[in-house]
Motif scaffolding. Structure first.
Motif, PDB file in Angstrom:
ATOM      1  N   CYS A   1       0.730  -1.241   0.201  1.00 22.58           N
ATOM      2  CA  CYS A   1       0.040   0.026  -0.104  1.00 22.58           C
ATOM      3  C   CYS A   1       0.766   1.221   0.080  1.00 22.58           C
ATOM      4  CB  CYS A   1      -0.555   0.368   1.708  1.00 22.58           C
ATOM      5  SG  CYS A   1      -2.198  -1.413   1.057  1.00 22.58           S
ATOM      6  N   LYS A   2       0.238   2.249  -0.470  1.00 18.88           N
ATOM      7  CA  LYS A   2       0.677   3.565  -0.178  1.00 18.88           C
ATOM      8  C   LYS A   2       0.136   4.300   1.351  1.00 18.88           C
ATOM      9  CE  LYS A   2       2.349   3.961  -4.660  1.00 18.88           C
ATOM     10  NZ  LYS A   2       4.307   4.090  -4.363  1.00 18.88           N
ATOM     11  N   PRO A   3       1.371   4.326   1.807  1.00 19.01           N
ATOM     12  CA  PRO A   3       1.542   5.196   3.218  1.00 19.01           C
ATOM     13  C   PRO A   3       0.319   6.552   3.353  1.00 19.01           C
ATOM     14  CG  PRO A   3       3.963   5.567   3.073  1.00 19.01           C
ATOM     15  CD  PRO A   3       2.411   4.631   1.740  1.00 19.01           C
ATOM     16  N   LEU A   4      -0.219   6.687   4.309  1.00 14.63           N
ATOM     17  CA  LEU A   4      -1.054   8.011   4.574  1.00 14.63           C
ATOM     18  C   LEU A   4      -1.884   7.882   6.064  1.00 14.63           C
ATOM     19  CD1 LEU A   4      -4.912   7.632   3.316  1.00 14.63           C
ATOM     20  CD2 LEU A   4      -3.688   5.811   3.806  1.00 14.63           C
ATOM     21  N   SER A   5      -1.804   9.208   6.520  1.00 11.44           N
ATOM     22  CA  SER A   5      -2.277   9.589   7.840  1.00 11.44           C
ATOM     23  C   SER A   5      -4.133   8.582   8.108  1.00 11.44           C
ATOM     24  CB  SER A   5      -2.260  10.813   8.282  1.00 11.44           C
ATOM     25  OG  SER A   5      -3.257  11.749   7.526  1.00 11.44           O
ATOM     26  N   LYS A   6      -4.212   8.389   9.242  1.00 10.58           N
ATOM     27  CA  LYS A   6      -5.168   7.642   9.722  1.00 10.58           C
ATOM     28  C   LYS A   6      -6.671   9.337   9.396  1.00 10.58           C
ATOM     29  CE  LYS A   6      -5.593   6.296  14.010  1.00 10.58           C
ATOM     30  NZ  LYS A   6      -5.731   5.541  15.215  1.00 10.58           N
ATOM     31  N   ALA A   7      -5.989   9.862   9.722  1.00 12.56           N
ATOM     32  CA  ALA A   7      -7.127  11.411   9.426  1.00 12.56           C
ATOM     33  C   ALA A   7      -7.201  11.159   7.710  1.00 12.56           C
ATOM     34  CB  ALA A   7      -6.833  12.141   9.356  1.00 12.56           C
ATOM     35  N   MET A   8      -6.617  10.661   6.869  1.00 13.92           N
ATOM     36  CA  MET A   8      -6.968  10.822   5.024  1.00 13.92           C
ATOM     37  C   MET A   8      -7.168   9.684   4.636  1.00 13.92           C
ATOM     38  SD  MET A   8      -6.272  13.755   4.347  1.00 13.92           S
ATOM     39  CE  MET A   8      -6.090  13.598   2.868  1.00 13.92           C
ATOM     40  N   LEU A   9      -7.893   8.775   5.824  1.00 11.46           N
ATOM     41  CA  LEU A   9      -8.378   7.254   5.284  1.00 11.46           C
ATOM     42  C   LEU A   9      -9.894   7.434   4.386  1.00 11.46           C
ATOM     43  CD1 LEU A   9      -8.162   4.900   8.166  1.00 11.46           C
ATOM     44  CD2 LEU A   9      -6.767   4.506   6.189  1.00 11.46           C
ATOM     45  N   MET A  10     -10.715   6.762   3.571  1.00 10.94           N
ATOM     46  CA  MET A  10     -10.796   6.913   2.624  1.00 10.94           C
ATOM     47  C   MET A  10     -11.722   5.019   2.573  1.00 10.94           C
ATOM     48  SD  MET A  10     -10.627   7.437  -0.830  1.00 10.94           S
ATOM     49  CE  MET A  10     -12.327   6.907  -1.388  1.00 10.94           C
ATOM     50  N   PRO A  11     -13.490   5.492   2.491  1.00  3.98           N
ATOM     51  CA  PRO A  11     -14.021   3.931   2.800  1.00  3.98           C
ATOM     52  C   PRO A  11     -13.019   3.305   1.742  1.00  3.98           C
ATOM     53  CG  PRO A  11     -15.434   5.109   3.219  1.00  3.98           C
ATOM     54  CD  PRO A  11     -14.450   6.123   2.874  1.00  3.98           C
ATOM     55  N   GLY A  12     -12.626   1.444   2.210  1.00  8.09           N
ATOM     56  CA  GLY A  12     -12.000   0.572   1.193  1.00  8.09           C
ATOM     57  C   GLY A  12     -10.556   0.606   1.189  1.00  8.09           C
ATOM     58  N   ASP A  13      -9.750   2.075   1.989  1.00  3.57           N
ATOM     59  CA  ASP A  13      -8.230   1.352   2.670  1.00  3.57           C
ATOM     60  C   ASP A  13      -7.978   0.983   3.195  1.00  3.57           C
ATOM     61  OD1 ASP A  13      -8.020   3.740   0.993  1.00  3.57           O
ATOM     62  OD2 ASP A  13      -8.309   4.986   2.425  1.00  3.57           O
ATOM     63  N   LEU A  14      -6.905   0.553   3.672  1.00  2.00           N
ATOM     64  CA  LEU A  14      -6.014  -0.566   5.208  1.00  2.00           C
ATOM     65  C   LEU A  14      -5.891   0.827   6.449  1.00  2.00           C
ATOM     66  CD1 LEU A  14      -4.721  -3.352   2.198  1.00  2.00           C
ATOM     67  CD2 LEU A  14      -7.236  -2.915   2.917  1.00  2.00           C
ATOM     68  N   ILE A  15      -5.808   0.025   6.829  1.00  2.25           N
ATOM     69  CA  ILE A  15      -5.135   0.395   8.654  1.00  2.25           C
ATOM     70  C   ILE A  15      -4.852  -0.873   9.249  1.00  2.25           C
ATOM     71  CG2 ILE A  15      -7.683  -0.644   9.663  1.00  2.25           C
ATOM     72  CD1 ILE A  15      -6.836   2.698  11.198  1.00  2.25           C
ATOM     73  N   PHE A  16      -3.452  -0.804   9.486  1.00  5.33           N
ATOM     74  CA  PHE A  16      -2.586  -1.955  10.175  1.00  5.33           C
ATOM     75  C   PHE A  16      -2.559  -1.910  11.640  1.00  5.33           C
ATOM     76  CE2 PHE A  16      -2.008  -1.150   5.676  1.00  5.33           C
ATOM     77  CZ  PHE A  16      -1.972  -2.638   5.063  1.00  5.33           C
ATOM     78  N   PHE A  17      -2.516  -2.975  12.918  1.00  6.38           N
ATOM     79  CA  PHE A  17      -0.818  -3.037  13.746  1.00  6.38           C
ATOM     80  C   PHE A  17      -0.426  -3.697  13.983  1.00  6.38           C
ATOM     81  CE2 PHE A  17      -6.281  -1.974  12.909  1.00  6.38           C
ATOM     82  CZ  PHE A  17      -6.569  -1.409  13.828  1.00  6.38           C
ATOM     83  N   ASP A  18       0.253  -3.190  15.306  1.00  6.39           N
ATOM     84  CA  ASP A  18       1.071  -4.171  15.395  1.00  6.39           C
ATOM     85  C   ASP A  18       0.910  -4.922  17.227  1.00  6.39           C
ATOM     86  OD1 ASP A  18       3.523  -5.179  16.781  1.00  6.39           O
ATOM     87  OD2 ASP A  18       4.262  -3.556  17.463  1.00  6.39           O
ATOM     88  N   THR A  19      -0.710  -6.007  17.060  1.00  3.72           N
ATOM     89  CA  THR A  19      -1.024  -6.808  17.464  1.00  3.72           C
ATOM     90  C   THR A  19      -0.013  -8.019  18.858  1.00  3.72           C
ATOM     91  OG1 THR A  19      -1.250  -8.263  16.337  1.00  3.72           O
ATOM     92  CG2 THR A  19      -3.194  -6.436  16.532  1.00  3.72           C
ATOM     93  N   ALA A  20       1.608  -7.372  18.115  1.00  3.85           N
ATOM     94  CA  ALA A  20       2.236  -8.370  19.490  1.00  3.85           C
ATOM     95  C   ALA A  20       3.063  -7.279  20.453  1.00  3.85           C
ATOM     96  CB  ALA A  20       2.946  -8.790  18.159  1.00  3.85           C
ATOM     97  N   GLY A  21       2.875  -6.469  19.897  1.00  2.00           N
ATOM     98  CA  GLY A  21       3.462  -5.124  21.016  1.00  2.00           C
ATOM     99  C   GLY A  21       4.726  -4.453  20.950  1.00  2.00           C
ATOM    100  N   GLY A  22       5.285  -4.970  19.842  1.00  2.00           N
ATOM    101  CA  GLY A  22       6.153  -4.266  19.198  1.00  2.00           C
ATOM    102  C   GLY A  22       6.384  -2.943  19.084  1.00  2.00           C
ATOM    103  N   GLY A  23       5.964  -1.806  19.228  1.00  2.00           N
ATOM    104  CA  GLY A  23       5.908  -0.183  19.607  1.00  2.00           C
ATOM    105  C   GLY A  23       4.916  -0.459  17.888  1.00  2.00           C
ATOM    106  N   GLY A  24       4.333  -0.839  17.658  1.00  2.00           N
ATOM    107  CA  GLY A  24       4.703  -0.330  15.968  1.00  2.00           C
ATOM    108  C   GLY A  24       5.124  -0.426  14.961  1.00  2.00           C
ATOM    109  N   LYS A  25       6.305  -1.320  15.471  1.00  2.00           N
ATOM    110  CA  LYS A  25       7.526  -2.198  14.250  1.00  2.00           C
ATOM    111  C   LYS A  25       7.332  -3.245  13.505  1.00  2.00           C
ATOM    112  CE  LYS A  25      10.694   0.361  17.452  1.00  2.00           C
ATOM    113  NZ  LYS A  25      12.515  -0.006  17.809  1.00  2.00           N
TER     114      LYS A  25
END
Length: 274
Positions: free
Chosen positions: A116-140
């Motif tokens: 994906c092409k990165p963008l800020s959370k404020a610029m999300l539009m329906p259909g875009d993807l949002i990612f998480f670090d559920t491993a607790g690695g500080g977003g890495k």
């Protein structure tokens, strides 16, 4: 020496702990470490939902994408799954994009983030993807992905609840947020369907100038006048006293020719009459 009851309790506790570490992960390998995505009791957010609204004003591609995603709500979670019997988070994203728009995305969440092409959370539009670090690695280390559906909500495959709609601003997701991005081909599809201004709305290249039609209209409104021609010789016409038809006075050139002709005739007569 431990009793059989104590041993049974320890074994049950070990199994329960191992079940907490289940997620879509970043690899389909059976040896990969997986992580829990949606813990129970998430605070500071709207509750998870089993549906969401699709605005009629969305672009056709966005409408198709969210409609397909909505069909997956209630599907149970299964690590490495890609069908209605069970699906993980990246498998959900893969299937939705493929079924709705015939777009092929990578299989795991980390690769999808790179795609994906990165963008800020404020610029999300329906259909875009949002990612998480559920491993607790500080977003890495990206290990979970959801599809943004608008109104601060996303659809994703939770390891504990299956495919649901969750608030991206919940405490848990705010804490594990690792980035957002858009699929370039998806955005290109939307841009290609943007209505273009009609000719009446487009500014004229000769802005401020009178168009040909207007000039013609202005000319038609002006009175038509014919200037008299003064460069051509005119003959004075004098009416005859007896009422005979009017005759034109000879011009000087015609008078000169007439005199010459008369002299020539007289000369010829004198020669032949000798």
């Amino acid at each position: 020496m431990m009793s059989r009851l104590s041993i049974s309790i320890l074994v049950s506790a070990s199994i329960a702990c191992s079940m907490l570490f289940v997620s879509c992960g970043t690899s389909r390998s059976s040896n990969a470490t997986v992580y829990k995505t949606t813990p129970a009791g998430t605070r500071g957010s709207r509750p998870d939902k089993k549906t969401f609204d699709i605005p009629a004003s969305l672009a056709p591609q966005s409408h198709a994408l969210l409609t397909e995603a909505k069909r997956w709500i209630g599907t149970p979670y299964r690590y490495g799954g890609e069908d209605r019997n069970g699906v993980d988070c990246s498998g959900l994203v893969l299937n939705v994009y493929r079924s709705a728009l015939q777009l092929k995305l990578p299989r795991n969440s980390a690769a999808q983030a790179d795609f994906c092409k990165p963008l800020s959370k404020a610029m999300l539009m329906p259909g875009d993807l949002i990612f998480f670090d559920t491993a607790g690695g500080g977003g890495k280390k990206i290990s979970h992905v959801g599809i943004y559906v608008g109104d601060g909500m996303m659809i994703h495959s939770s390891s504990s609840k299956g495919v649901i709609v969750s608030d991206i601003n919940a405490d848990y997701f705010k804490r594990t947020f690792a980035g957002a991005g858009y699929v370039e081909k998806y955005r290109d599809m939307i841009a290609s369907n943007t209505p273009k201004p009609s000719p009446a709305q487009q500014p004229s290249k000769n802005s401020g100038a009178v168009t040909v039609e207007k000039r013609n209209e202005a000319a038609a409104e002006e009175p038509f006048t014919l200037s008299p021609v003064t460069s051509l010789p005119t003959r004075k016409v004098t009416p005859a006293a007896t009422g005979t038809p009017k005759t034109a006075e000879p011009t000087p050139e015609e008078a000169r020719k007439k005199v010459l002709n008369t002299l020539i005739e007289q000369k010829l007569d004198s020669i032949f009459n000798r």
